[in-house]
Design an enzyme around this catalytic site. Structure first.
Site, PDB file in Angstrom:
ATOM      1  N   ASP A  45       0.826  -1.210   0.000  1.00 39.20           N
ATOM      2  CA  ASP A  45       0.000   0.000   0.000  1.00 39.20           C
ATOM      3  C   ASP A  45       0.862   1.262   0.000  1.00 39.20           C
ATOM      4  OD1 ASP A  45      -2.201  -1.705   0.172  1.00 39.20           O
ATOM      5  OD2 ASP A  45      -2.250  -1.590   2.358  1.00 39.20           O
ATOM      6  N   GLU A 201     -10.474   0.876  -5.519  1.00 42.43           N
ATOM      7  CA  GLU A 201     -10.113   1.278  -4.162  1.00 42.43           C
ATOM      8  C   GLU A 201      -8.701   1.849  -4.227  1.00 42.43           C
ATOM      9  OE1 GLU A 201      -8.484  -2.669  -1.980  1.00 42.43           O
ATOM     10  OE2 GLU A 201     -10.666  -2.615  -2.228  1.00 42.43           O
TER      11      GLU A 201
END
Length: 524
Positions: A45, A201
């Protein structure tokens, strides 16, 4: 390869290497080029920004403490640790390893920005409102405020006029929402739906010239999209970019001082977890394209370094515990019990007092650092003189598969060593369930001055452990065991090295750890 590789690695465990540590992976090839990934470990991430001539990289840390690791670099290739944003996880009892703990949850998908002399981090812990952290210095101290709602994978963005926003999209419906923030970033002042992209997302929002660019992960196909618009309200047009077959599926771009751009993107890389690649960016008709002119739409395996002349640097890994603070490479499996560990009780040693826990999965105060691909080994020198009956203290691995060599005492008070590896086989919906996948009978040893060794081979995703009573000759203990990454079970992280000391009664003795040496034989 699996058959012969296992034999070769077992032989390596028995051999005695030099004490000097060597990083398992070095991206900088020393000739002006680099090999992907710059960090061959679990740094998922990613968000990367540039401030002046320095780059900063933030990554998810889930339940690990301290949380939200930041690294720094001057060339996007050679990185070192800068800080952790969160000293202690607050707001939920699970962070203290209650109610099954926060494995696979906790804090993830942060966004990092710098504006008007201040670093900002937006992050949404699972089940909680979005938090905004801020600090003048990336090393802290950091302060935090909560917003009124939860923005999934919040993408913090400052426009040219200083206005602050959060872009957020949940893969459950793909609706991209833009939240407007007040100038203090403490209150949401407006919200509007600006785009829809199925399965999107991991929002990251940047501006280049007249266009705003919105980057989204598409997890169901492990792909990355980029959308652009001349106004934040849209309309947006979207293109597929790359995916895990061509380089990765979650990331964005970062600008260099010369005005060019580089892309960063994470990829599922097997048992090591999710690694982050970097790539040159080409611009065609106002669209960013990952890759080189010779091979567009693909993250290169090797390429020219973005910035030349910077020295080789790698994050800290080995530790002799000579300092009064833990090195930034270390994190606890959850909030630690602070009275159960010390770096001052015996200077030069890390003392782990037996903490509560019925197994390594439920034990407090398990200390972790990332495994490194393609092959890495942790050698732990320790003093087991004060390990007590009922204690399970030692070193090994932690993640989807957890365990290692545990020291204890038998009925006659003799020091014992046993190997046990468990697999986490149930996700949150079914509760916490582990099963034993490898174990060995306990062996007794006379010496309390021991060296334990754990190695992880990410070429065939297996591990092994061994011990030595003289620090020279090592004896394998138990069979080889599997390594794996699984987002539905385990810790949602790659396999990590672990140091542990627990007792089901919550009382017991302690383990003194003299040093941890991490070395590897990675090829550049």
């Amino acid at each position: 390869m699996r058959g012969t590789g296992a034999c070769l690695v077992a032989a390596t465990l028995i051999a005695s290497p030099s004490i000097g540590a060597a990083q398992a992976w070095q991206s900088d090839r020393g000739d002006g080029t680099f090999a992907n990934p710059p960090l061959n470990a679990d740094y998922p991430d990613p968000d990367i920004i540039r401030v002046g001539d320095v780059f900063y990289f933030i990554t998810s840390t889930f339940a690990d403490v301290p949380g939200l690791t930041i690294l720094t670099s001057r060339d996007l290739v050679n990185w070192r640790f800068a800080s952790h944003v969160v000293d202690t996880l607050s707001g939920r009892p699970e962070y203290d390893l209650q109610a099954g703990g926060s494995y696979r949850r906790g804090i993830f998908a942060p966004s990092l920005r710098h504006h008007d002399g201040m670093f900002y981090v937006a992050v949404t812990p699972v089940g909680e409102p979005t938090r905004i952290y801020r600090a003048r210095d990336v090393r802290g101290p950091w302060t935090m405020n909560r917003l009124s709602e939860a923005a999934f994978d919040p993408g913090l963005f400052f426009d040219d006029d200083g206005s602050a926003y959060i872009a957020t999209a949940s893969s459950s419906d793909g609706t991209e929402t833009l939240l407007s923030l007040d100038p203090t970033l403490r209150r949401i002042t407006a919200r509007r739906v600006i785009h829809y992209s199925k399965g999107a997302e991991g929002s990251k929002l940047v501006r280049r010239g007249k266009y705003y660019y919105l980057f989204n992960a598409i997890p169901h196909r492990l792909g990355l999209t980029v959308s652009r618009a001349t106004a934040l309200a849209g309309p947006w047009e979207t293109r597929n970019q790359i995916d895990d077959t061509s380089g990765g599926h979650q990331g964005a771009i970062v600008d260099l001082a010369d005005g060019s751009d580089y892309g960063f993107v994470m990829i599922d890389a097997g048992a090591i977890g999710r690694t982050t690649n970097i790539s040159p960016i080409l611009w065609r008709d106002g669209w960013p394209i990952w890759g080189t002119p010779e091979a567009p739409n693909r993250v290169p395996a090797t390429a020219r370094k973005p910035i030349q002349g910077m020295p080789v640097e790698t994050p800290a890994a080995s530790d002799d515990f000579a300092q009064t603070r833990l090195g930034l490479q270390w994190q606890w499996n959850h909030n630690p019990l602070r009275d159960r560990w010390s770096l001052t009780a015996r200077p030069g040693f890390l003392r782990l007092n037996a903490a509560p826990g019925s197994s390594i999965w439920t034990a407090r105060n398990t200390l972790l650092q990332k495994g490194q691909a393609p092959w890495s080994r942790a050698t732990v020198r320790l003093d087991a003189s004060h390990v007590a009956r009922g204690d399970q203290c030692g070193a090994g691995v932690f993640g989807k598969y957890s365990g290692g060599i545990a020291l204890g005492r038998d009925a006659r008070g003799r020091l014992t060593l046993a190997m046990r590896i468990i697999e986490d086989v149930a996700g949150p919906a079914r509760g916490t369930i582990q099963r034993i996948v490898r174990e060995s009978p306990a062996v007794t040893v006379r010496s309390t001055q021991l060296t334990l060794r754990t190695e992880m081979n990410f070429g065939d995703d297996t591990g092994a452990v061994a011990y030595s009573t003289d620090g020279t000759t090592f004896t394998p203990l138990g069979p080889r065991f599997p390594l794996a990454f699984d987002w539905q079970t385990g810790t949602f992280q790659g396999q990590q090295f672990s140091l542990f000391c627990y007792n089901p009664t919550g009382r017991g003795g302690y383990l003194d750890i003299d040093s941890v040496t991490l070395d590897g034989r990675g090829k550049r």
